[in-house]
Write a protein that holds these residues in place. Structure first.
Motif, PDB file in Angstrom:
ATOM      1  N   GLY A   1     -16.399  29.619 -14.244  1.00  0.00           N
ATOM      2  CA  GLY A   1     -15.518  29.152 -15.179  1.00  0.00           C
ATOM      3  C   GLY A   1     -14.200  29.280 -15.190  1.00  0.00           C
ATOM      4  O   GLY A   1     -13.429  29.015 -14.468  1.00  0.00           O
ATOM      5  N   ARG A   2     -13.571  29.492 -16.444  1.00  0.00           N
ATOM      6  CA  ARG A   2     -12.404  29.750 -16.818  1.00  0.00           C
ATOM      7  C   ARG A   2     -11.624  30.897 -16.433  1.00  0.00           C
ATOM      8  O   ARG A   2     -10.367  31.074 -16.499  1.00  0.00           O
ATOM      9  N   GLU A   3     -12.390  31.904 -15.563  1.00  0.00           N
ATOM     10  CA  GLU A   3     -11.927  32.930 -15.276  1.00  0.00           C
ATOM     11  C   GLU A   3     -10.866  32.665 -14.044  1.00  0.00           C
ATOM     12  O   GLU A   3     -10.273  33.393 -13.600  1.00  0.00           O
ATOM     13  N   MET A   4     -10.938  31.530 -13.425  1.00  0.00           N
ATOM     14  CA  MET A   4     -10.209  30.974 -12.354  1.00  0.00           C
ATOM     15  C   MET A   4      -8.726  30.992 -12.733  1.00  0.00           C
ATOM     16  O   MET A   4      -7.840  30.916 -11.871  1.00  0.00           O
ATOM     17  N   ALA A   5      -8.526  30.734 -13.891  1.00  0.00           N
ATOM     18  CA  ALA A   5      -7.256  30.674 -14.419  1.00  0.00           C
ATOM     19  C   ALA A   5      -6.598  32.002 -14.275  1.00  0.00           C
ATOM     20  O   ALA A   5      -5.080  32.010 -14.448  1.00  0.00           O
ATOM     21  N   HIS A   6      -7.095  32.869 -14.181  1.00  0.00           N
ATOM     22  CA  HIS A   6      -6.628  34.389 -14.253  1.00  0.00           C
ATOM     23  C   HIS A   6      -7.013  34.987 -13.092  1.00  0.00           C
ATOM     24  O   HIS A   6      -7.829  36.115 -13.098  1.00  0.00           O
ATOM     25  N   THR A   7      -6.846  34.518 -11.930  1.00  0.00           N
ATOM     26  CA  THR A   7      -7.070  35.373 -10.848  1.00  0.00           C
ATOM     27  C   THR A   7      -6.440  36.644 -10.472  1.00  0.00           C
ATOM     28  O   THR A   7      -6.973  37.323  -9.711  1.00  0.00           O
ATOM     29  N   GLU A   8      -5.232  36.619 -11.073  1.00  0.00           N
ATOM     30  CA  GLU A   8      -4.539  38.071 -10.829  1.00  0.00           C
ATOM     31  C   GLU A   8      -5.362  39.186 -11.404  1.00  0.00           C
ATOM     32  O   GLU A   8      -5.428  40.570 -10.859  1.00  0.00           O
ATOM     33  N   TYR A   9      -6.235  39.081 -12.251  1.00  0.00           N
ATOM     34  CA  TYR A   9      -7.296  40.192 -12.962  1.00  0.00           C
ATOM     35  C   TYR A   9      -8.096  40.703 -11.638  1.00  0.00           C
ATOM     36  O   TYR A   9      -8.423  41.657 -11.614  1.00  0.00           O
ATOM     37  N   GLY A  10      -8.598  39.430 -11.008  1.00  0.00           N
ATOM     38  CA  GLY A  10      -9.436  39.771  -9.755  1.00  0.00           C
ATOM     39  C   GLY A  10      -8.787  40.726  -8.773  1.00  0.00           C
ATOM     40  O   GLY A  10      -9.367  41.746  -8.234  1.00  0.00           O
ATOM     41  N   PHE A  11      -7.543  40.108  -8.546  1.00  0.00           N
ATOM     42  CA  PHE A  11      -6.912  40.900  -7.693  1.00  0.00           C
ATOM     43  C   PHE A  11      -6.549  42.471  -7.946  1.00  0.00           C
ATOM     44  O   PHE A  11      -6.468  43.266  -7.192  1.00  0.00           O
TER      45      PHE A  11
ATOM     46  N   PRO B   1      -9.239  57.682   1.008  1.00  0.00           N
ATOM     47  CA  PRO B   1      -9.740  58.532   1.789  1.00  0.00           C
ATOM     48  C   PRO B   1     -11.068  58.396   2.742  1.00  0.00           C
ATOM     49  O   PRO B   1     -11.310  59.129   3.788  1.00  0.00           O
ATOM     50  N   TYR B   2     -11.688  57.157   2.746  1.00  0.00           N
ATOM     51  CA  TYR B   2     -13.039  56.828   3.252  1.00  0.00           C
ATOM     52  C   TYR B   2     -12.913  55.997   4.200  1.00  0.00           C
ATOM     53  O   TYR B   2     -13.589  55.713   5.137  1.00  0.00           O
ATOM     54  N   GLY B   3     -12.091  54.625   3.835  1.00  0.00           N
ATOM     55  CA  GLY B   3     -12.054  53.404   4.637  1.00  0.00           C
ATOM     56  C   GLY B   3     -10.627  52.860   4.418  1.00  0.00           C
ATOM     57  O   GLY B   3      -9.810  53.070   3.528  1.00  0.00           O
ATOM     58  N   HIS B   4     -10.436  51.678   5.190  1.00  0.00           N
ATOM     59  CA  HIS B   4      -9.275  50.758   5.021  1.00  0.00           C
ATOM     60  C   HIS B   4      -9.423  49.443   5.011  1.00  0.00           C
ATOM     61  O   HIS B   4     -10.613  49.078   5.615  1.00  0.00           O
ATOM     62  N   PRO B   5      -8.815  48.509   4.305  1.00  0.00           N
ATOM     63  CA  PRO B   5      -9.322  47.027   4.456  1.00  0.00           C
ATOM     64  C   PRO B   5      -8.877  46.537   6.096  1.00  0.00           C
ATOM     65  O   PRO B   5      -7.694  46.851   6.457  1.00  0.00           O
ATOM     66  N   ASP B   6      -9.641  45.701   6.348  1.00  0.00           N
ATOM     67  CA  ASP B   6      -9.402  45.224   7.588  1.00  0.00           C
ATOM     68  C   ASP B   6      -8.135  44.145   7.593  1.00  0.00           C
ATOM     69  O   ASP B   6      -7.494  43.784   8.552  1.00  0.00           O
ATOM     70  N   ALA B   7      -8.111  43.376   6.441  1.00  0.00           N
ATOM     71  CA  ALA B   7      -7.123  42.469   6.228  1.00  0.00           C
ATOM     72  C   ALA B   7      -6.788  42.482   4.793  1.00  0.00           C
ATOM     73  O   ALA B   7      -7.634  42.913   3.884  1.00  0.00           O
ATOM     74  N   ASN B   8      -5.851  41.967   4.365  1.00  0.00           N
ATOM     75  CA  ASN B   8      -5.543  41.604   2.864  1.00  0.00           C
ATOM     76  C   ASN B   8      -6.471  40.769   2.116  1.00  0.00           C
ATOM     77  O   ASN B   8      -7.130  40.038   2.745  1.00  0.00           O
ATOM     78  N   PRO B   9      -6.842  41.151   0.946  1.00  0.00           N
ATOM     79  CA  PRO B   9      -7.910  40.513   0.207  1.00  0.00           C
ATOM     80  C   PRO B   9      -7.411  38.904  -0.086  1.00  0.00           C
ATOM     81  O   PRO B   9      -6.245  38.435  -0.089  1.00  0.00           O
ATOM     82  N   LYS B  10      -8.364  37.846   0.327  1.00  0.00           N
ATOM     83  CA  LYS B  10      -8.015  36.629   0.165  1.00  0.00           C
ATOM     84  C   LYS B  10      -9.063  35.839  -0.942  1.00  0.00           C
ATOM     85  O   LYS B  10     -10.243  36.161  -0.834  1.00  0.00           O
ATOM     86  N   LEU B  11      -8.276  34.850  -1.518  1.00  0.00           N
ATOM     87  CA  LEU B  11      -9.133  33.940  -2.502  1.00  0.00           C
ATOM     88  C   LEU B  11      -9.882  32.706  -1.471  1.00  0.00           C
ATOM     89  O   LEU B  11      -9.002  32.171  -1.143  1.00  0.00           O
ATOM     90  N   ILE B  12     -11.144  32.838  -1.606  1.00  0.00           N
ATOM     91  CA  ILE B  12     -11.644  31.760  -0.672  1.00  0.00           C
ATOM     92  C   ILE B  12     -12.559  30.932  -1.761  1.00  0.00           C
ATOM     93  O   ILE B  12     -13.528  31.468  -2.318  1.00  0.00           O
ATOM     94  N   GLY B  13     -12.327  29.861  -2.150  1.00  0.00           N
ATOM     95  CA  GLY B  13     -13.027  29.047  -3.126  1.00  0.00           C
ATOM     96  C   GLY B  13     -12.899  29.711  -4.513  1.00  0.00           C
ATOM     97  O   GLY B  13     -11.831  30.063  -5.077  1.00  0.00           O
ATOM     98  N   LYS B  14     -14.051  30.110  -4.958  1.00  0.00           N
ATOM     99  CA  LYS B  14     -13.902  31.001  -6.436  1.00  0.00           C
ATOM    100  C   LYS B  14     -14.427  32.319  -6.202  1.00  0.00           C
ATOM    101  O   LYS B  14     -14.958  32.958  -7.129  1.00  0.00           O
ATOM    102  N   ALA B  15     -13.929  32.891  -5.068  1.00  0.00           N
ATOM    103  CA  ALA B  15     -14.174  34.449  -4.967  1.00  0.00           C
ATOM    104  C   ALA B  15     -13.142  35.056  -3.909  1.00  0.00           C
ATOM    105  O   ALA B  15     -12.451  34.277  -2.981  1.00  0.00           O
ATOM    106  N   ILE B  16     -12.820  36.314  -4.364  1.00  0.00           N
ATOM    107  CA  ILE B  16     -11.986  37.013  -3.584  1.00  0.00           C
ATOM    108  C   ILE B  16     -12.816  37.855  -2.533  1.00  0.00           C
ATOM    109  O   ILE B  16     -13.717  38.642  -2.946  1.00  0.00           O
ATOM    110  N   ASN B  17     -12.443  37.974  -1.308  1.00  0.00           N
ATOM    111  CA  ASN B  17     -13.170  38.637  -0.227  1.00  0.00           C
ATOM    112  C   ASN B  17     -12.396  39.673   0.496  1.00  0.00           C
ATOM    113  O   ASN B  17     -11.335  39.508   0.515  1.00  0.00           O
TER     114      ASN B  17
END
Length: 225
Positions: free
Chosen positions: A136-146, A158-174
Motif C-alpha cells: 500500500g502506502r509504504e511505496m511512498a517511502h521506499t528509502e526506508y526499505g533501502f 564478513p560472510y558474504g557480498h552482494p552480487d549487484a546493487n539492490p534494485k526496486l522491481i515492482g513493489k519489492a527490493i531484490n
C-alpha cells in the motif's frame, strides 16, 4: 526391495567398489600405479601385478567393456573418493539459493532472526536472496526499505557480498548475496561458541588425578619403609 549395489547409471562409490578377488570379469583394462594405461589383461595377470606392486586391484568402471580397474592402495582410493564426494556436496550447496523476506516495518528482533538465518546460509556456501516487499502506502517511502537492505549488506559483510546493487522491481527490493571464499570468510559466530566453551573448560578429572598422584607416591614410600 533395496539392493546392495548402486544403480548402473551411477559411478561406484568407494564402499561399493569391487576389490581384488571380488572382481567378477575375466578380463580388465588396467590403469597402473602411475596413472598410465597398461592395456587389457586377464584378471589373474592383473591381480599378480597388484601383488607385485603391493597394492590392490580396484574396479573403478564396472559398466565399461571390459571393466576398468586401477592399481592403487584401497585405503588411499577410499580417501580420494571421500574427498571428491565432499567437494561435490560443496558445489551442490553453492548452487542452492535461500530466500529471506523482509518488510519496511519489521521488528528489530525479527530482523536479527532473519540476519542470523542469512549468516547461517552463507556459512554453508549457499546464496541468499533478500526480498523486501512494500504494501500500500509504504511505496511512498521506499528509502526506508533501502536503508534496511543496506543494513543487511553491512551486517553480512564478513560472510558474504552482494552480487549487484539492490534494485526496486515492482513493489519489492531484490538483493542477491553470495558467500565469501572460506579462507576470507569469518566463522559463524553462533556455531563455534559451544565448541569453544567445551574446549576452554578445564578437565577437572585430570587435575584431580595429577594432585592425588604425589600423595599416592608418599603413601607408597611410607608403606615400603
Amino acid at each position: 526391495m533395496s539392493r546392495p549395489f548402486p544403480p548402473r547409471h551411477s559411478p561406484p562409490s568407494a564402499s561399493f567398489a569391487r576389490v581384488n578377488g571380488k572382481i567378477r570379469a575375466r578380463e580388465v583394462r588396467v590403469i597402473g600405479v602411475d596413472g598410465k594405461q597398461l592395456g587389457i589383461l586377464s584378471l589373474s595377470d592383473a591381480l599378480n601385478m597388484a601383488r607385485a606392486n603391493t597394492v590392490d586391484l580396484v574396479e573403478i568402471a564396472p559398466n565399461a567393456t571390459p571393466p576398468v580397474c586401477r592399481l592403487v592402495d584401497f585405503g588411499k582410493f577410499r580417501y580420494e573418493q571421500a574427498k571428491k564426494d565432499k567437494e561435490s556436496k560443496k558445489h551442490q550447496h553453492a548452487n542452492k539459493v535461500k530466500e529471506i523476506q523482509l518488510s519496511p516495518k519489521i521488528d528489530p528482533h525479527d530482523f536479527g532472526v532473519k540476519l542470523n538465518h542469512a549468516v547461517d546460509f552463507l556459512c554453508e556456501d549457499m546464496k541468499v536472496k533478500v526480498v523486501l516487499k512494500f504494501r500500500g502506502r509504504e511505496m511512498a517511502h521506499t528509502e526506508y526499505g533501502f536503508q534496511l537492505i543496506n543494513k543487511m549488506i553491512k551486517e553480512v559483510t564478513p560472510y558474504g557480498h552482494p552480487d549487484a546493487n539492490p534494485k526496486l522491481i515492482g513493489k519489492a527490493i531484490n538483493l542477491m548475496l553470495s558467500p565469501l571464499p572460506r579462507n576470507k570468510r569469518a566463522k559463524n559466530p553462533r556455531e563455534p561458541e559451544d565448541r569453544k566453551v567445551a574446549e576452554d573448560e578445564p578437565d577437572t578429572d585430570s587435575e584431580e588425578m595429577e594432585e592425588s598422584a604425589p600423595e599416592d607416591k608418599e603413601q607408597n614410600q611410607a608403606q615400603s619403609s
